[in-house]
Scaffold this motif. Structure first.
Motif, PDB file in Angstrom:
ATOM      1  N   LYS A  98       1.911  12.914  11.323  1.00  8.25           N
ATOM      2  CA  LYS A  98       1.012  12.812  10.161  1.00  8.25           C
ATOM      3  C   LYS A  98       1.712  12.149   8.992  1.00  8.25           C
ATOM      4  CE  LYS A  98      -1.442  15.546   6.671  1.00  8.25           C
ATOM      5  NZ  LYS A  98      -1.890  14.347   6.031  1.00  8.25           N
ATOM      6  N   TRP A  99       2.893  12.633   8.655  1.00  6.00           N
ATOM      7  CA  TRP A  99       3.570  12.107   7.479  1.00  6.00           C
ATOM      8  C   TRP A  99       4.043  10.672   7.682  1.00  6.00           C
ATOM      9  CZ3 TRP A  99       6.591  17.181   6.091  1.00  6.00           C
ATOM     10  CH2 TRP A  99       5.675  18.104   5.553  1.00  6.00           C
ATOM     11  N   SER A 100       4.363  10.285   8.898  1.00  5.93           N
ATOM     12  CA  SER A 100       4.739   8.892   9.160  1.00  5.93           C
ATOM     13  C   SER A 100       3.558   7.962   8.903  1.00  5.93           C
ATOM     14  CB  SER A 100       5.220   8.717  10.597  1.00  5.93           C
ATOM     15  OG  SER A 100       6.394   9.451  10.816  1.00  5.93           O
ATOM     16  N   VAL A 101       2.415   8.311   9.465  1.00  5.18           N
ATOM     17  CA  VAL A 101       1.211   7.499   9.273  1.00  5.18           C
ATOM     18  C   VAL A 101       0.802   7.499   7.801  1.00  5.18           C
ATOM     19  CG1 VAL A 101      -1.258   7.335   9.821  1.00  5.18           C
ATOM     20  CG2 VAL A 101       0.405   7.782  11.644  1.00  5.18           C
ATOM     21  N   ASP A 102       0.785   8.676   7.188  1.00  4.32           N
ATOM     22  CA  ASP A 102       0.409   8.777   5.770  1.00  4.32           C
ATOM     23  C   ASP A 102       1.333   7.934   4.894  1.00  4.32           C
ATOM     24  OD1 ASP A 102      -1.619  10.517   6.426  1.00  4.32           O
ATOM     25  OD2 ASP A 102      -0.692  12.292   5.539  1.00  4.32           O
ATOM     26  N   TYR A 103       2.650   8.029   5.146  1.00  3.36           N
ATOM     27  CA  TYR A 103       3.595   7.290   4.307  1.00  3.36           C
ATOM     28  C   TYR A 103       3.442   5.786   4.484  1.00  3.36           C
ATOM     29  CZ  TYR A 103       7.666   5.712   1.829  1.00  3.36           C
ATOM     30  OH  TYR A 103       8.484   5.068   0.932  1.00  3.36           O
ATOM     31  N   LEU A 104       3.304   5.347   5.731  1.00  2.70           N
ATOM     32  CA  LEU A 104       3.144   3.907   5.964  1.00  2.70           C
ATOM     33  C   LEU A 104       1.900   3.374   5.259  1.00  2.70           C
ATOM     34  CD1 LEU A 104       4.156   3.628   9.712  1.00  2.70           C
ATOM     35  CD2 LEU A 104       5.402   2.734   7.731  1.00  2.70           C
ATOM     36  N   PHE A 105       0.810   4.128   5.352  1.00  3.25           N
ATOM     37  CA  PHE A 105      -0.422   3.717   4.679  1.00  3.25           C
ATOM     38  C   PHE A 105      -0.230   3.714   3.162  1.00  3.25           C
ATOM     39  CE2 PHE A 105      -4.496   4.754   2.674  1.00  3.25           C
ATOM     40  CZ  PHE A 105      -5.227   3.647   3.078  1.00  3.25           C
ATOM     41  N   LEU A 106       0.322   4.803   2.630  1.00  3.39           N
ATOM     42  CA  LEU A 106       0.543   4.914   1.185  1.00  3.39           C
ATOM     43  C   LEU A 106       1.453   3.797   0.687  1.00  3.39           C
ATOM     44  CD1 LEU A 106       0.295   6.452  -1.521  1.00  3.39           C
ATOM     45  CD2 LEU A 106       2.307   7.748  -0.820  1.00  3.39           C
ATOM     46  N   TYR A 107       2.525   3.538   1.416  1.00  2.00           N
ATOM     47  CA  TYR A 107       3.475   2.513   0.982  1.00  2.00           C
ATOM     48  C   TYR A 107       2.820   1.135   0.955  1.00  2.00           C
ATOM     49  CZ  TYR A 107       7.517  -0.379   0.366  1.00  2.00           C
ATOM     50  OH  TYR A 107       8.395  -1.313  -0.141  1.00  2.00           O
ATOM     51  N   ARG A 108       2.058   0.833   2.000  1.00  2.00           N
ATOM     52  CA  ARG A 108       1.387  -0.468   2.039  1.00  2.00           C
ATOM     53  C   ARG A 108       0.385  -0.613   0.891  1.00  2.00           C
ATOM     54  NH1 ARG A 108      -0.691  -2.293   7.710  1.00  2.00           N
ATOM     55  NH2 ARG A 108      -0.865  -4.223   6.542  1.00  2.00           N
ATOM     56  N   MET A 109      -0.364   0.446   0.616  1.00  2.00           N
ATOM     57  CA  MET A 109      -1.326   0.399  -0.490  1.00  2.00           C
ATOM     58  C   MET A 109      -0.602   0.323  -1.835  1.00  2.00           C
ATOM     59  SD  MET A 109      -4.373   0.255   0.689  1.00  2.00           S
ATOM     60  CE  MET A 109      -3.686  -0.760   1.982  1.00  2.00           C
ATOM     61  N   ALA A 110       0.460   1.100  -1.987  1.00  2.00           N
ATOM     62  CA  ALA A 110       1.224   1.093  -3.235  1.00  2.00           C
ATOM     63  C   ALA A 110       1.851  -0.282  -3.470  1.00  2.00           C
ATOM     64  CB  ALA A 110       2.300   2.174  -3.201  1.00  2.00           C
ATOM     65  N   ARG A 111       2.341  -0.901  -2.418  1.00  2.00           N
ATOM     66  CA  ARG A 111       2.924  -2.237  -2.545  1.00  2.00           C
ATOM     67  C   ARG A 111       1.846  -3.257  -2.936  1.00  2.00           C
ATOM     68  NH1 ARG A 111       5.576  -3.902   2.620  1.00  2.00           N
ATOM     69  NH2 ARG A 111       3.570  -4.851   2.997  1.00  2.00           N
ATOM     70  N   TYR A 112       0.675  -3.152  -2.315  1.00  4.96           N
ATOM     71  CA  TYR A 112      -0.429  -4.063  -2.635  1.00  4.96           C
ATOM     72  C   TYR A 112      -0.845  -3.947  -4.096  1.00  4.96           C
ATOM     73  CZ  TYR A 112      -5.059  -6.194  -2.591  1.00  4.96           C
ATOM     74  OH  TYR A 112      -6.154  -6.960  -2.874  1.00  4.96           O
ATOM     75  N   LYS A 120       7.797   7.821  -4.385  1.00  2.00           N
ATOM     76  CA  LYS A 120       8.911   8.764  -4.529  1.00  2.00           C
ATOM     77  C   LYS A 120       8.438  10.219  -4.529  1.00  2.00           C
ATOM     78  CE  LYS A 120       9.057   8.562  -9.544  1.00  2.00           C
ATOM     79  NZ  LYS A 120       9.753   8.050 -10.701  1.00  2.00           N
ATOM     80  N   TRP A 121       7.153  10.437  -4.789  1.00  8.62           N
ATOM     81  CA  TRP A 121       6.590  11.790  -4.816  1.00  8.62           C
ATOM     82  C   TRP A 121       6.073  12.228  -3.451  1.00  8.62           C
ATOM     83  CZ3 TRP A 121       7.416  14.835  -8.796  1.00  8.62           C
ATOM     84  CH2 TRP A 121       7.749  14.252 -10.004  1.00  8.62           C
ATOM     85  N   PHE A 122       6.171  11.375  -2.461  1.00 14.42           N
ATOM     86  CA  PHE A 122       5.546  11.660  -1.178  1.00 14.42           C
ATOM     87  C   PHE A 122       5.992  12.993  -0.570  1.00 14.42           C
ATOM     88  CE2 PHE A 122       5.243  11.526   3.414  1.00 14.42           C
ATOM     89  CZ  PHE A 122       3.897  11.258   3.568  1.00 14.42           C
ATOM     90  N   LEU A 123       7.289  13.223  -0.459  1.00  9.18           N
ATOM     91  CA  LEU A 123       7.781  14.445   0.198  1.00  9.18           C
ATOM     92  C   LEU A 123       7.404  15.717  -0.557  1.00  9.18           C
ATOM     93  CD1 LEU A 123      11.264  13.357   1.554  1.00  9.18           C
ATOM     94  CD2 LEU A 123       9.149  13.738   2.828  1.00  9.18           C
ATOM     95  N   VAL A 124       7.247  15.606  -1.859  1.00 11.88           N
ATOM     96  CA  VAL A 124       6.838  16.765  -2.656  1.00 11.88           C
ATOM     97  C   VAL A 124       5.354  17.069  -2.431  1.00 11.88           C
ATOM     98  CG1 VAL A 124       6.542  17.622  -5.019  1.00 11.88           C
ATOM     99  CG2 VAL A 124       8.599  16.326  -4.402  1.00 11.88           C
ATOM    100  N   LEU A 125       4.541  16.020  -2.401  1.00 10.80           N
ATOM    101  CA  LEU A 125       3.093  16.199  -2.340  1.00 10.80           C
ATOM    102  C   LEU A 125       2.510  16.269  -0.926  1.00 10.80           C
ATOM    103  CD1 LEU A 125       2.141  13.834  -5.291  1.00 10.80           C
ATOM    104  CD2 LEU A 125       2.266  16.334  -5.291  1.00 10.80           C
ATOM    105  N   ALA A 126       3.249  15.806   0.075  1.00 10.36           N
ATOM    106  CA  ALA A 126       2.724  15.783   1.443  1.00 10.36           C
ATOM    107  C   ALA A 126       2.299  17.167   1.944  1.00 10.36           C
ATOM    108  CB  ALA A 126       3.734  15.135   2.389  1.00 10.36           C
ATOM    109  N   PRO A 127       3.080  18.226   1.734  1.00 15.70           N
ATOM    110  CA  PRO A 127       2.614  19.545   2.182  1.00 15.70           C
ATOM    111  C   PRO A 127       1.352  20.007   1.447  1.00 15.70           C
ATOM    112  CG  PRO A 127       4.977  19.582   1.757  1.00 15.70           C
ATOM    113  CD  PRO A 127       4.460  18.286   1.230  1.00 15.70           C
ATOM    114  N   ILE A 128       1.252  19.678   0.170  1.00 14.77           N
ATOM    115  CA  ILE A 128       0.065  20.045  -0.605  1.00 14.77           C
ATOM    116  C   ILE A 128      -1.154  19.297  -0.083  1.00 14.77           C
ATOM    117  CG2 ILE A 128      -0.969  19.988  -2.918  1.00 14.77           C
ATOM    118  CD1 ILE A 128       1.943  20.257  -3.991  1.00 14.77           C
ATOM    119  N   HIS A 129      -0.937  18.080   0.391  1.00 19.62           N
ATOM    120  CA  HIS A 129      -2.038  17.267   0.922  1.00 19.62           C
ATOM    121  C   HIS A 129      -2.701  17.947   2.114  1.00 19.62           C
ATOM    122  CE1 HIS A 129      -3.748  13.643   3.017  1.00 19.62           C
ATOM    123  NE2 HIS A 129      -4.280  13.554   1.823  1.00 19.62           N
TER     124      HIS A 129
END
Length: 153
Positions: A98-112, A120-129
């Motif tokens: 889950k977190w691999s897919v979520d991060y790849l998607f988030l990173y691509r969108m954030a880069r765009y 940088k907040w991903f690991l903090v917020l991923a469990p809350i997600h």
């Protein structure tokens, strides 16, 4: 979600195979963010409640898959005291996927959108997600009424 999703679904039926994604920073449309946690939660519940009206089976399948995956993550977390290493292994594999897919998607969108500092907040917020997806989906599925723009919806 909501009216924009219903419009695009209607257009897809009316003009099958004619809808494309315009990947251009000149076409980005901005909207005002919810300014409070309460407003954010109510918005997500409202969005989740509209998902039952989506006509496209593919979208429904994805929504069910995401919801079930997140529910199973919480279930496996709760089962760790009873099944220890096996459940922990399954849970870790689920989170890794889950977190691999979520991060790849988030990173691509954030880069765009030129907003990579958000990653940088991903690991903090991923469990809350995980909690957010389950709670929003649950409340949306069972049509919990919420306030929006001064109206009960």
């Amino acid at each position: 979600s909501g009216d924009d999703m219903f419009l695009i679904q209607k257009m897809a039926v009316t003009y099958p195979g004619k809808i494309r994604f315009l990947k251009s920073t000149d076409a980005i449309c901005y909207t005002q963010l919810e300014t409070t946690w309460t407003g954010f939660v109510k918005q997500r519940i409202r969005w989740a409640s509209k998902s039952k009206a989506y006509k496209e089976l593919g979208i429904q399948k994805i929504l069910v898959l995401v919801f079930v995956l997140n529910v199973s993550i919480l279930f496996n977390f709760a089962m760790i005291p009873f099944f220890e290493s096996f459940t922990l292994f399954i849970l870790l594999m689920q989170l890794l996927c889950k977190w691999s897919v979520d991060y790849l998607f988030l990173y691509r969108m954030a880069r765009y959108f030129n907003k990579t500092h958000f990653t940088k907040w991903f690991l903090v917020l991923a469990p809350i997600h995980v909690l957010h997806i389950v709670a929003s989906g649950f409340y949306g599925l069972f049509s919990v009424k919420t306030q929006w723009k001064g109206r009960k919806v």
